[in-house]
Design an enzyme around this catalytic site. Structure first.
Site, PDB file in Angstrom:
ATOM      1  N   HIS A  24      14.604 -42.342 -37.356  1.00  0.00           N
ATOM      2  CA  HIS A  24      15.480 -43.120 -38.232  1.00  0.00           C
ATOM      3  C   HIS A  24      15.954 -42.205 -39.364  1.00  0.00           C
ATOM      4  CE1 HIS A  24      16.320 -46.215 -41.350  1.00  0.00           C
ATOM      5  NE2 HIS A  24      16.424 -47.070 -40.348  1.00  0.00           N
ATOM      6  N   ASP A  76       5.909 -42.611 -39.528  1.00  0.00           N
ATOM      7  CA  ASP A  76       6.779 -43.723 -39.896  1.00  0.00           C
ATOM      8  C   ASP A  76       6.336 -44.910 -39.034  1.00  0.00           C
ATOM      9  OD1 ASP A  76       8.747 -45.637 -39.814  1.00  0.00           O
ATOM     10  OD2 ASP A  76      10.404 -44.241 -39.472  1.00  0.00           O
ATOM     11  N   GLN A 104       8.189 -49.614 -37.254  1.00  0.00           N
ATOM     12  CA  GLN A 104       8.347 -50.423 -36.041  1.00  0.00           C
ATOM     13  C   GLN A 104       7.037 -50.552 -35.258  1.00  0.00           C
ATOM     14  OE1 GLN A 104      10.986 -52.116 -35.453  1.00  0.00           O
ATOM     15  NE2 GLN A 104      12.489 -51.117 -36.764  1.00  0.00           N
ATOM     16  N   LYS A 138       9.594 -56.028 -42.228  1.00  0.00           N
ATOM     17  CA  LYS A 138       9.616 -55.948 -40.758  1.00  0.00           C
ATOM     18  C   LYS A 138       8.377 -56.576 -40.147  1.00  0.00           C
ATOM     19  CE  LYS A 138      12.467 -51.819 -40.710  1.00  0.00           C
ATOM     20  NZ  LYS A 138      13.801 -52.228 -40.310  1.00  0.00           N
ATOM     21  N   CYS A 174      20.941 -46.534 -37.764  1.00  0.00           N
ATOM     22  CA  CYS A 174      20.418 -45.484 -38.667  1.00  0.00           C
ATOM     23  C   CYS A 174      19.742 -44.384 -37.875  1.00  0.00           C
ATOM     24  CB  CYS A 174      19.458 -46.059 -39.698  1.00  0.00           C
ATOM     25  SG  CYS A 174      20.205 -47.233 -40.799  1.00  0.00           S
TER      26      CYS A 174
HETATM   27  N1  PMP Z   1      11.908 -46.205 -39.843  1.00  0.00           N
HETATM   28  C1  PMP Z   1      12.194 -47.000 -38.812  1.00  0.00           C
HETATM   29  C2  PMP Z   1      11.725 -46.619 -37.433  1.00  0.00           C
HETATM   30  C3  PMP Z   1      12.923 -48.163 -39.032  1.00  0.00           C
HETATM   31  O1  PMP Z   1      13.223 -48.965 -37.998  1.00  0.00           O
HETATM   32  C4  PMP Z   1      13.345 -48.485 -40.342  1.00  0.00           C
HETATM   33  C5  PMP Z   1      14.158 -49.727 -40.622  1.00  0.00           C
HETATM   34  N2  PMP Z   1      15.190 -49.976 -39.712  1.00  0.00           N
HETATM   35  C6  PMP Z   1      13.003 -47.628 -41.374  1.00  0.00           C
HETATM   36  C7  PMP Z   1      12.278 -46.499 -41.094  1.00  0.00           C
HETATM   37  C8  PMP Z   1      13.411 -47.894 -42.791  1.00  0.00           C
HETATM   38  O2  PMP Z   1      12.799 -49.023 -43.287  1.00  0.00           O
HETATM   39  P1  PMP Z   1      13.252 -49.672 -44.659  1.00  0.00           P
HETATM   40  O3  PMP Z   1      14.737 -49.840 -44.579  1.00  0.00           O
HETATM   41  O4  PMP Z   1      12.517 -50.968 -44.721  1.00  0.00           O
HETATM   42  O5  PMP Z   1      12.849 -48.728 -45.754  1.00  0.00           O
END
Ligand code: PMP
Length: 412
Positions: A123, A200, A203, A226, A366
């Site tokens: 991401h 990270d 997910q 999430k 993203c």
């Molecule tokens: N890493 C992953 C794998 C994600 O799916 C996301 C959110 N789509 C993020 C990081 C970022 O999370 P946040 O926008 O809640 O900071």
């Protein structure tokens, strides 16, 4: 007695509504999840009964607010399989957590020529902070590629991670491909070469049992929203000895022991990172979300999502013109499924599905480097959670067939 999975749905008030005259089928859980009544009630109760600033007062409300704020730290620690609540730093979410590791740990530990290893499936929030760090320190970014099946290429990982590597940072589960990475193996490889392992977990934590020690992580990031909690709250878990070496990034009230005119003595972690008034109601909501998650059980959630995807996969594959990205074996996937329908832009497809009440995401998610790697500019993405049902997978398939009829008259 254990609730059946389809009974949890009733706990989520938002799911009862109709959208465009159709029953809402919410399949955008990788972007954010819906909130059970228990989380909504906990936040409401906090503001109605306990609201006060934490750590600052001796009055009853301040003590109650502080007690709840700190109790959630212990809950978050237990959720990640660790005992020490002082290894839990509250952040706005995964993005902030990863930024802090890069800006605080990274900027004080990296030398020119050191290497930071990421993968093609990251991401943006696990790419951009490292690019920024590399630009500031003279460190170099390197990427692990993917196999044809959309999994992390472990042969390449062995070559990319070397004695020059200082940091390896990977997602545990992809927000696009639905794959789960072998973090344990990668962490062992990273440690063998003297590097640290950043994970990270945005997910992963909402969807499966996570034990950061077992994984071999040094830092682990997650987002409350999430996993059924509110937005604007997340966690950075870090090994105590690493957090202790890291300078704070925000300076002000709350994070100090003693302030003189020219010098300040900072608190120990995690408090030295939590400058100013924090998102206390968010923390309370996160605590209620962790309770709810535990009441269902991470293993049960993972199994449910596997069943849904295993049910959906062949039905989607049977639609001519559908390409599914990532592993073609549903057993290798989480509840995230990205796909395209030939001849229809994913944005148009998502808009058409919305007309049938089916909420999916379309775009680059993203993850633009991954899109480039896949040779597409965007995909549609359906992502499932514990409250989704087999009826939802049928609704998705029917809505795709409707959209296909609408855009292409069913022909290719
Ligand atoms: N890493 C992953 C794998 C994600 O799916 C996301 C959110 N789509 C993020 C990081 C970022 O999370 P946040 O926008 O809640 O900071």
């Amino acid at each position: 007695m254990d609730k059946m999975m389809n009974e949890y749905r009733a706990d989520f008030p938002i799911l009862k509504q109709k959208v465009n005259d159709e029953q809402l089928v919410y399949l955008d859980n990788a972007a954010t999840t819906q909130k059970p009544q228990a989380v909504i009630a906990a936040i409401k109760h906090y503001y109605e009964s306990d609201n006060a600033n934490v750590h600052r007062g001796v009055h009853t409300l301040a003590e109650r607010a502080t007690e709840q704020y700190e109790a959630v730290r212990s809950k978050a620690a237990r959720l990640l399989g660790v005992d020490d609540p002082h290894e839990i730093v509250y952040t706005k979410g995964t993005t902030e957590a990863l930024n802090w590791v890069a800006a605080s740990y990274g900027s004080t530990h990296l030398q020119p020529g050191d290497e930071i290893v990421l993968s093609y499936m990251e991401h943006h929030s696990n790419i951009v902070p490292w690019q920024n760090l590399a630009a500031k320190t003279g460190a170099k970014l390197k990427y692990i590629g993917l196999t044809e099946n959309g999994q992390l290429d472990m042969v390449e990982a062995q070559k990319v991670i070397t004695d020059k590597t200082a940091i390896v940072s990977l997602c545990q589960a992809s927000n696009v491909l639905g794959v789960v990475n072998p973090i344990q193996e990668i962490a062992a490889l990273a440690h063998h070469h003297g590097a640290i392992m950043v994970v990270d977990g945005a997910q992963a934590v909402p969807h499966m049992k996570v034990d950061v020690r077992e994984l071999g992580a040094d830092f682990y990031a997650l987002s409350g929203h999430k996993m059924m909690g509110p937005t604007g709250i997340g966690v950075l878990w870090g090994k105590k000895e690493l957090l202790a070496q890291m300078p704070p990034l925000e300076f002000g009230g709350e994070m100090i022991n003693n302030v003189g005119l020219y010098q300040t003595d900072f608190k120990e972690p995690p408090y030295k990172f939590e400058g100013g008034t924090q998102n206390i109601a968010g923390v309370v909501g996160l605590g209620a979300a962790i309770d709810y998650l535990n009441s269902v059980g991470p293993d049960k959630i993972a199994e449910h999502e596997h069943h849904l995807v295993a049910d959906l996969f062949p039905k989607l594959q049977a639609i001519p013109g559908i390409t599914i990205y990532g592993p073609q074996d549903p057993k290798l996937r989480t509840g995230v499924l990205s796909f395209n329908l030939a001849g229809v832009h994913p944005h148009d497809l998502a808009s058409a599905l919305d007309m049938d009440g089916v909420a999916v995401r379309a775009g680059h998610h993203c993850a633009q480097p991954l899109m480039e790697y896949l040779g597409v500019s965007a995909t549609a993405r359906a992502s499932f959670y514990l409250y989704n049902t087999k009826e939802d997978t049928d609704a998705l398939v029917n809505a795709i067939l409707d959209a296909k009829e609408f855009f292409l008259n069913g022909s290719f």
